[in-house]
Design an enzyme around this catalytic site. Structure first.
Site, PDB file in Angstrom:
ATOM      1  N   HIS A  40       0.760  -1.336  -0.089  1.00  9.07           N
ATOM      2  CA  HIS A  40      -0.004   0.108   0.061  1.00  9.07           C
ATOM      3  C   HIS A  40       0.628   1.220  -0.103  1.00  9.07           C
ATOM      4  O   HIS A  40       0.436   2.152   0.484  1.00  9.07           O
ATOM      5  CB  HIS A  40      -0.924   0.073   1.177  1.00  9.07           C
ATOM      6  CG  HIS A  40      -2.062   1.139   1.110  1.00  9.07           C
ATOM      7  ND1 HIS A  40      -2.875   1.285   0.374  1.00  9.07           N
ATOM      8  CD2 HIS A  40      -2.149   2.014   1.893  1.00  9.07           C
ATOM      9  CE1 HIS A  40      -3.733   2.450   0.473  1.00  9.07           C
ATOM     10  NE2 HIS A  40      -3.261   2.840   1.544  1.00  9.07           N
ATOM     11  N   GLU A 180      -1.842  -1.270  -6.218  1.00 12.60           N
ATOM     12  CA  GLU A 180      -1.654  -2.531  -5.174  1.00 12.60           C
ATOM     13  C   GLU A 180      -1.975  -3.865  -6.182  1.00 12.60           C
ATOM     14  O   GLU A 180      -3.236  -4.211  -6.164  1.00 12.60           O
ATOM     15  CB  GLU A 180      -2.310  -2.366  -4.148  1.00 12.60           C
ATOM     16  CG  GLU A 180      -2.356  -1.127  -3.508  1.00 12.60           C
ATOM     17  CD  GLU A 180      -3.603  -0.675  -2.441  1.00 12.60           C
ATOM     18  OE1 GLU A 180      -3.273   0.234  -1.748  1.00 12.60           O
ATOM     19  OE2 GLU A 180      -4.598  -1.475  -2.523  1.00 12.60           O
TER      20      GLU A 180
END
Length: 216
Positions: A40, A180
């Site tokens: 992240h 991601e």
């Protein structure tokens, strides 16, 4: 989080001479469970504190489809085409060019982009291009390669000025974006999505490569 079994997870970081950072996530279990790891990190190839944040970053995602979400930002189970929508990043497009297009209810629900893209090409083999982020002014380029079937694109919609970076810059909405690589969110509840189940004797593996360069 209450999942069955003991999960033994690893994260391996490798930096090579080609300016590539490879992150490899692995996991094993002693009981059937679910696993879906990702990274992240927030990026802004225009540089921290740039006047328009990351909204001027030019993004490419080789994906013909994405997974729309409900009011809680959970995928509905549909795979919708990006063609003709603000979600089409198959050609290089500035992140902020269409992010405030309130005609698209998905952008309203997410307060911008916070959606999973269905990557083109075969998952599970050698890492292939999942996203490319470029800054037209400096020429900086970040390419992300992945073994996964999807990539979550989050445009920093919930950054609210309460976070301060190491150099003292305040992080505002849209000052950084996350890309991601992962399996699709809520896959355990969506049988039409690729499974995230891990059984004893199996090894979970997710490889992502972050390649930094300068466009000439």
């Amino acid at each position: 989080e209450g999942y069955p079994g003991t999960l033994t997870a690893t994260a391996t970081y490798a930096l090579d001479e080609q300016d590539q950072l490879t992150i490899t996530y692995g996991a094993t279990t002693d009981k059937p469970t679910i696993v879906n790891m990702t990274n992240h990190a927030l990026f802004n190839v225009a540089g921290e504190g740039s006047s328009d944040g990351a909204m001027g970053n030019v993004l490419t995602i080789p994906a013909d489809g994405y997974t729309p979400v409900d009011a809680h930002l959970i995928p509905t189970g549909e795979i919708a085409p990006v063609d003709g929508t603000p979600f089409d990043f198959r050609k290089p497009t500035a992140v902020g060019e269409r992010i405030r297009d309130a005609r698209d209810p998905q952008l309203v629900l997410g307060r911008g982009y916070d959606h999973n893209y269905v990557l083109n090409g075969k998952a599970g083999g050698a890492p292939r291009l999942a996203a490319r982020l470029a800054d037209p002014k400096s020429g900086r380029v970040l390419e992300i390669l992945s073994t996964e079937p999807g990539i979550q694109f989050y445009a920093g919609n919930f950054l609210d000025g309460t976070w301060v970076g190491k150099s003292g810059k305040i992080y505002r909405q849209g000052d950084g974006i996350a890309l991601e690589p992962q399996h699709f969110p809520d896959a355990p509840n969506k049988p039409q999505f690729a499974s995230v189940r891990l059984d004893p004797g199996q090894t979970y593996r997710n490889v992502m490569v972050f390649k930094v360069g300068v466009a000439k």
